[in-house]
Write a protein that holds these residues in place. Structure first.
Motif, PDB file in Angstrom:
ATOM      1  N   UNK A  48       4.840 -20.990  27.525  1.00 28.04           N
ATOM      2  CA  UNK A  48       5.164 -19.762  26.802  1.00 28.04           C
ATOM      3  C   UNK A  48       4.626 -18.548  27.551  1.00 28.04           C
ATOM      4  N   UNK A  49       5.512 -17.646  27.876  1.00 27.26           N
ATOM      5  CA  UNK A  49       5.089 -16.429  28.580  1.00 27.26           C
ATOM      6  C   UNK A  49       4.514 -15.395  27.614  1.00 27.26           C
ATOM      7  N   UNK A  50       4.768 -15.553  26.305  1.00 21.63           N
ATOM      8  CA  UNK A  50       4.302 -14.572  25.324  1.00 21.63           C
ATOM      9  C   UNK A  50       3.057 -15.000  24.563  1.00 21.63           C
ATOM     10  N   UNK A  51       2.640 -16.236  24.702  1.00 16.95           N
ATOM     11  CA  UNK A  51       1.499 -16.741  23.936  1.00 16.95           C
ATOM     12  C   UNK A  51       0.214 -16.028  24.311  1.00 16.95           C
ATOM     13  N   UNK A  52      -0.693 -15.938  23.349  1.00 20.09           N
ATOM     14  CA  UNK A  52      -2.062 -15.502  23.619  1.00 20.09           C
ATOM     15  C   UNK A  52      -2.810 -16.748  24.083  1.00 20.09           C
ATOM     16  N   UNK A  53      -3.287 -16.732  25.313  1.00 15.12           N
ATOM     17  CA  UNK A  53      -3.950 -17.898  25.887  1.00 15.12           C
ATOM     18  C   UNK A  53      -5.317 -17.485  26.412  1.00 15.12           C
ATOM     19  N   UNK A  54      -6.329 -18.239  26.008  1.00 15.78           N
ATOM     20  CA  UNK A  54      -7.676 -18.037  26.529  1.00 15.78           C
ATOM     21  C   UNK A  54      -8.241 -19.405  26.896  1.00 15.78           C
ATOM     22  N   UNK A  79      -9.511 -25.285  31.689  1.00 19.07           N
ATOM     23  CA  UNK A  79      -9.598 -24.832  33.080  1.00 19.07           C
ATOM     24  C   UNK A  79      -8.495 -23.808  33.358  1.00 19.07           C
ATOM     25  N   UNK A  80      -8.601 -23.131  34.481  1.00 18.17           N
ATOM     26  CA  UNK A  80      -7.551 -22.184  34.881  1.00 18.17           C
ATOM     27  C   UNK A  80      -6.227 -22.906  35.089  1.00 18.17           C
ATOM     28  N   UNK A 108      -2.833 -22.243  33.099  1.00 20.71           N
ATOM     29  CA  UNK A 108      -1.586 -22.003  33.833  1.00 20.71           C
ATOM     30  C   UNK A 108      -0.471 -22.896  33.328  1.00 20.71           C
ATOM     31  N   UNK A 109      -0.786 -24.142  33.050  1.00 24.42           N
ATOM     32  CA  UNK A 109       0.204 -25.063  32.485  1.00 24.42           C
ATOM     33  C   UNK A 109       0.707 -24.531  31.137  1.00 24.42           C
ATOM     34  N   UNK A 110      -0.208 -24.080  30.300  1.00 22.03           N
ATOM     35  CA  UNK A 110       0.167 -23.539  28.994  1.00 22.03           C
ATOM     36  C   UNK A 110       1.004 -22.270  29.136  1.00 22.03           C
ATOM     37  N   UNK A 154      -3.925 -33.586  24.436  1.00 19.51           N
ATOM     38  CA  UNK A 154      -4.303 -33.378  25.840  1.00 19.51           C
ATOM     39  C   UNK A 154      -5.374 -32.308  26.055  1.00 19.51           C
ATOM     40  N   UNK A 155      -5.288 -31.198  25.307  1.00 21.80           N
ATOM     41  CA  UNK A 155      -6.124 -30.037  25.610  1.00 21.80           C
ATOM     42  C   UNK A 155      -7.046 -29.565  24.490  1.00 21.80           C
ATOM     43  N   UNK A 156      -6.667 -29.759  23.249  1.00 15.17           N
ATOM     44  CA  UNK A 156      -7.290 -29.036  22.148  1.00 15.17           C
ATOM     45  C   UNK A 156      -7.960 -29.959  21.132  1.00 15.17           C
ATOM     46  N   UNK A 157      -8.634 -29.341  20.149  1.00 12.99           N
ATOM     47  CA  UNK A 157      -9.340 -30.076  19.101  1.00 12.99           C
ATOM     48  C   UNK A 157      -8.778 -29.809  17.709  1.00 12.99           C
ATOM     49  N   UNK A 158      -7.977 -28.766  17.541  1.00 12.44           N
ATOM     50  CA  UNK A 158      -7.391 -28.461  16.235  1.00 12.44           C
ATOM     51  C   UNK A 158      -6.077 -27.711  16.425  1.00 12.44           C
TER      52      UNK A 158
END
Length: 142
Positions: free
Chosen positions: A28-34, A17-18, A22-24, A57-61
């Motif tokens: 990290x301000x530099x991470x690539x997040x989608x 979700x958005x 936002x939490x992610x 919490x969020x991911x599968x791998x």
């Protein structure tokens, strides 16, 4: 020597979700997040979160690669798709392990070069694409 650490986490079974993105971003301000991926490379410093908790919490791998001899590939699968007796049989050793978390198994494969820095280390790009099918195969009985 410069330190290299690569973190990549992907969501396969759902989109983030958005609010979750936002939490992610707060981590990290530099991470690539989608909506399906979190990826960051560190040459100085480190991820300001526990990647195993992010996986839970969020991911599968999750893939982690470093130039100091440590590599990890971890997956999250629903508990009802893999019998614990199989996990006990194959995944309790120095290079693999599993834990149960909220209706899921977290299965982790790790490699550590006992000499410390890894002269043959690779950057992490591309590892997830090569390894992610392992999750699918395990979930379908392989």
């Amino acid at each position: 020597m410069t330190e290299y650490q690569y973190y990549e986490l992907v969501a396969v079974d759902r989109q983030l979700s958005k609010e979750e993105m936002g939490y992610l971003r707060g981590i990290s301000s530099r991470a690539q997040i989608s909506s399906t991926r979190f990826c960051n490379t560190y040459n100085y410093g480190d991820l300001k979160a526990d990647p195993r908790q992010l996986l839970s919490r969020f991911f599968d791998a999750y893939v982690y690669v470093s130039n100091f001899g440590y590599k990890v590939f971890a997956i999250k699968t629903p508990r009802n798709l893999i019998d614990e007796s199989l996990l006990l049989r194959y995944l309790v050793n120095d290079t693999s392990s599993y834990t149960g978390v909220a209706g899921h198994w977290i299965i982790e494969f790790a490699y550590e070069n006992e000499d410390g820095y890894d002269d043959d280390w690779d950057e992490g790009d591309g590892w997830m694409g090569s390894l992610l099918n392992i999750r699918n195969e395990l979930m379908h009985g392989d």
